[in-house]
Design a protein around this motif. Structure first.
Motif, PDB file in Angstrom:
ATOM      1  N   ASP A 118       0.813  -1.225   0.000  1.00  0.00           N
ATOM      2  CA  ASP A 118       0.000   0.000   0.000  1.00  0.00           C
ATOM      3  C   ASP A 118       0.843   1.271   0.000  1.00  0.00           C
ATOM      4  O   ASP A 118       0.384   2.318  -0.431  1.00  0.00           O
ATOM      5  CB  ASP A 118      -0.947   0.016   1.212  1.00  0.00           C
ATOM      6  CG  ASP A 118      -2.026  -1.043   1.073  1.00  0.00           C
ATOM      7  OD1 ASP A 118      -2.314  -1.429  -0.083  1.00  0.00           O
ATOM      8  OD2 ASP A 118      -2.555  -1.500   2.108  1.00  0.00           O
ATOM      9  N   ARG A 151      -0.402   3.986  -2.527  1.00  0.00           N
ATOM     10  CA  ARG A 151      -0.748   5.337  -2.068  1.00  0.00           C
ATOM     11  C   ARG A 151       0.280   6.367  -2.536  1.00  0.00           C
ATOM     12  O   ARG A 151      -0.084   7.468  -2.954  1.00  0.00           O
ATOM     13  CB  ARG A 151      -0.793   5.365  -0.531  1.00  0.00           C
ATOM     14  CG  ARG A 151      -1.879   4.528   0.105  1.00  0.00           C
ATOM     15  CD  ARG A 151      -3.031   5.368   0.626  1.00  0.00           C
ATOM     16  NE  ARG A 151      -2.658   6.228   1.744  1.00  0.00           N
ATOM     17  CZ  ARG A 151      -2.662   5.845   3.014  1.00  0.00           C
ATOM     18  NH1 ARG A 151      -3.004   4.604   3.338  1.00  0.00           N
ATOM     19  NH2 ARG A 151      -2.350   6.686   3.974  1.00  0.00           N
ATOM     20  N   GLU A 186      -1.948   4.713  -8.020  1.00  0.00           N
ATOM     21  CA  GLU A 186      -2.594   3.497  -8.504  1.00  0.00           C
ATOM     22  C   GLU A 186      -2.538   3.384 -10.030  1.00  0.00           C
ATOM     23  O   GLU A 186      -2.331   2.321 -10.578  1.00  0.00           O
ATOM     24  CB  GLU A 186      -4.051   3.509  -8.045  1.00  0.00           C
ATOM     25  CG  GLU A 186      -4.591   2.152  -7.751  1.00  0.00           C
ATOM     26  CD  GLU A 186      -5.867   2.232  -6.912  1.00  0.00           C
ATOM     27  OE1 GLU A 186      -6.544   1.219  -6.859  1.00  0.00           O
ATOM     28  OE2 GLU A 186      -6.149   3.299  -6.336  1.00  0.00           O
ATOM     29  N   TYR A 214       3.590  11.284  -7.309  1.00  0.00           N
ATOM     30  CA  TYR A 214       3.844  12.176  -6.177  1.00  0.00           C
ATOM     31  C   TYR A 214       4.496  13.505  -6.532  1.00  0.00           C
ATOM     32  O   TYR A 214       4.672  14.363  -5.672  1.00  0.00           O
ATOM     33  CB  TYR A 214       4.610  11.470  -5.059  1.00  0.00           C
ATOM     34  CG  TYR A 214       5.875  10.713  -5.435  1.00  0.00           C
ATOM     35  CD1 TYR A 214       6.945  11.341  -6.031  1.00  0.00           C
ATOM     36  CD2 TYR A 214       5.994   9.356  -5.115  1.00  0.00           C
ATOM     37  CE1 TYR A 214       8.113  10.647  -6.322  1.00  0.00           C
ATOM     38  CE2 TYR A 214       7.154   8.651  -5.393  1.00  0.00           C
ATOM     39  CZ  TYR A 214       8.209   9.305  -6.000  1.00  0.00           C
ATOM     40  OH  TYR A 214       9.344   8.614  -6.277  1.00  0.00           O
ATOM     41  N   MET A 271       0.097  12.152   1.239  1.00  0.00           N
ATOM     42  CA  MET A 271      -0.508  10.958   0.625  1.00  0.00           C
ATOM     43  C   MET A 271      -0.276   9.739   1.521  1.00  0.00           C
ATOM     44  O   MET A 271      -1.022   8.763   1.472  1.00  0.00           O
ATOM     45  CB  MET A 271       0.095  10.704  -0.769  1.00  0.00           C
ATOM     46  CG  MET A 271      -0.393  11.679  -1.833  1.00  0.00           C
ATOM     47  SD  MET A 271       0.809  11.918  -3.163  1.00  0.00           S
ATOM     48  CE  MET A 271       0.496  10.544  -4.205  1.00  0.00           C
ATOM     49  N   LEU A 272       0.765   9.799   2.353  1.00  0.00           N
ATOM     50  CA  LEU A 272       1.050   8.682   3.252  1.00  0.00           C
ATOM     51  C   LEU A 272       0.440   8.905   4.635  1.00  0.00           C
ATOM     52  O   LEU A 272       0.762   8.200   5.581  1.00  0.00           O
ATOM     53  CB  LEU A 272       2.564   8.464   3.365  1.00  0.00           C
ATOM     54  CG  LEU A 272       3.289   8.157   2.053  1.00  0.00           C
ATOM     55  CD1 LEU A 272       4.769   7.920   2.289  1.00  0.00           C
ATOM     56  CD2 LEU A 272       2.669   6.952   1.343  1.00  0.00           C
ATOM     57  N   GLY A 273      -0.409   9.918   4.750  1.00  0.00           N
ATOM     58  CA  GLY A 273      -1.178  10.090   5.980  1.00  0.00           C
ATOM     59  C   GLY A 273      -0.652  11.143   6.929  1.00  0.00           C
ATOM     60  O   GLY A 273      -1.197  11.328   8.012  1.00  0.00           O
TER      61      GLY A 273
END
Ligand code: AMP
Length: 439
Positions: A70, A74, A78, A282, A311-313
């Motif tokens: 993931d 992420r 995708e 990215y 994007m990775l939180g």
């Protein structure tokens, strides 16, 4: 790249191509061995990378070869070739889905966030030299396992200085490893604000064109990808596609202008390529690729990726970076004089005669090791003529001949290989005597 089958004779002879295939396992498709003959060149390139990193204040980081799949879905995106087609994915016994890393920027940012590196003085400058894996169709310059050297500048301000510095550090590395006629292609792909307008313009344009099946599918989801497509039909319509430079917002325009001014300041040549978008999601603002003349595969690529941490939180974290494929570079520079005759030859060759001296030779070698003096031997060969032949080939200036009589008398014969003059030296003094002569 060299093939190990050519190196190992079967029953004393090199097997034919067909025999070779049948007789030995083959390395996985698109994956290579780095053989002993090539290591001195690789070491030299690593050394140059380390020196460049040190000079520009980058610290080394290493992340695991496997990451949670993931992270790439992420981070890289995708609807990208890397995630859609090129990842090696495996499921662990515990049910985790892991991927062999297809790139190292997302893992580095994962580590930056997970390990609290954002608490160190920012920006953090990191570099890595590690293997990556992509399930691509193997061909010249395109492998399934290859090594990337990457520089990342993470945190701090979204300062155009750092975009320029990512290009400069890689450009200097490529110069130092002797790649000639470097060309930098550069573009800005804007930010979330200006990209919305550009995406709309791209979709409007491409809807009226005939494009490949992949591009028809990704048009609505990721229209920038269409500019990257190598399909002949898509390549034909690309030159008339709208240019992103016309859609940049004022902030992105100023940022890009300043990046170019920094490059001008250090006289680093570049050309604008308004259709350069890069294959990973990215990136924002600056993107670039570095080529050598006459070669249409990029040697290094990179750009700004301010949104990746988000994007990775995490929260948005300004960042820029660049990665080079070392195999592609090595193919270009391997014949440069600096990479020839890299092996340092030991200046002393030890020849033994008989079983007793063979044993004693081992402790003598240890004496030389204590003084950090490399010594060459062929202790596995008992024939004197075979050893002399090897000594002549190695061209060591000094040969030590350890005979039965000498061993008994605790002496050894020291032969000057240039003049042929030999003398007997006490074993206890031989290391110092050799040292004196080599001085
Ligand atoms: P990327 O991560 O796609 O930006 O690639 C960075 C650099 O890695 C490229 O500029 C190439 O030099 C190298 N590279 C990418 N894919 C491959 C591959 N399949 N085989 C060898 N080198 C590659």
């Amino acid at each position: 790249m060299a093939d190990i089958q050519k190196e190992i004779p079967k029953n004393g002879r090199t097997p034919s191509k067909r025999e070779g295939k049948a007789a030995f396992f083959q390395s996985p498709k698109g994956m290579h061995d780095i053989l002993p003959a090539d290591w001195p060149m690789w070491e030299k390139i690593y050394k140059i990378a380390r020196e460049i990193a040190e000079f520009y204040n980058f610290s080394r980081i290493e992340t695991p070869i496997l990451e949670n799949v993931d992270l790439f879905i992420r981070g890289v995106g995708e609807v990208t070739d890397i995630v859609e087609k090129e990842m090696f994915v495996l499921k662990t016994k515990g049910g985790d889905k892991l991927a062999l890393r297809p790139e190292i920027t997302a893992p580095v940012v994962r580590s930056y966030l997970q390990r609290g590196l954002h608490r160190l003085p920012q920006p953090l400058k990191l570099y890595y030299i590690d293997p990556v894996f992509r399930h691509e169709k193997p061909q010249a310059g395109r492998y399934r396992q290859f090594n990337q050297l990457g520089f990342e500048i993470i945190g701090g301000e979204s300062d155009p200085l750092y975009d320029a510095q990512s290009i400069i550090v890689m450009y200097r590395f490529l110069e130092d490893v002797k790649v000639k006629n470097l060309m930098v292609q550069i573009n800005s792909i804007g930010c979330r604000v200006c990209r919305v307008t550009y995406r709309r313009r791209l979709i409007d344009y491409y809807k009226k064109q005939k494009v490949c099946r992949d591009c028809t599918r990704r048009l609505e989801k990721n229209p920038l990808r269409l500019l990257d497509c190598k399909n002949a039909m898509c390549a034909t319509v690309k030159p008339n596609a709208p240019s992103i430079l016309d859609s940049l917002c004022t902030v992105c325009k100023t940022h890009f202008k300043e990046v170019l001014e920094f490059l001008d300041e250090v006289n680093l040549p570049y050309s604008l390529n308004p259709y350069l978008v890069r294959g990973l999601d990215y990136y924002n603002r600056t993107v670039f690729e570095i080529f050598t003349e006459g070669n249409d595969l990029a040697l290094a690529s990179g750009g700004r990726y301010d949104y990746l941490a988000e994007m990775l939180g995490s929260r948005p974290t300004p960042a820029t970076g660049v990665a080079a494929g070392l195999e592609r570079i090595i193919e270009i520079v391997r014949n440069e004089p600096v990479y020839q005759n890299q092996r340092t030859k030991p200046k002393v060759f030890l020849i033994h005669v008989g079983e007793v001296t063979k044993k004693k030779s081992l402790s003598l070698i240890e004496e030389f090791r204590k003084e950090n003096m490399p010594i060459f031997e062929t202790l596995g060969k008992d024939s004197l003529s075979a050893q002399l032949e090897r000594a002549a080939k190695i061209k060591s200036p000094i040969a030590l001949i350890f005979g039965q009589k000498e061993a008994y008398e605790e002496n050894i014969i020291l032969r000057d290989m240039e003049t042929g003059v030999q003398e007997s030296v006490p074993l206890s003094k031989v290391v110092q005597e050799v040292k004196r002569r080599l001085r």
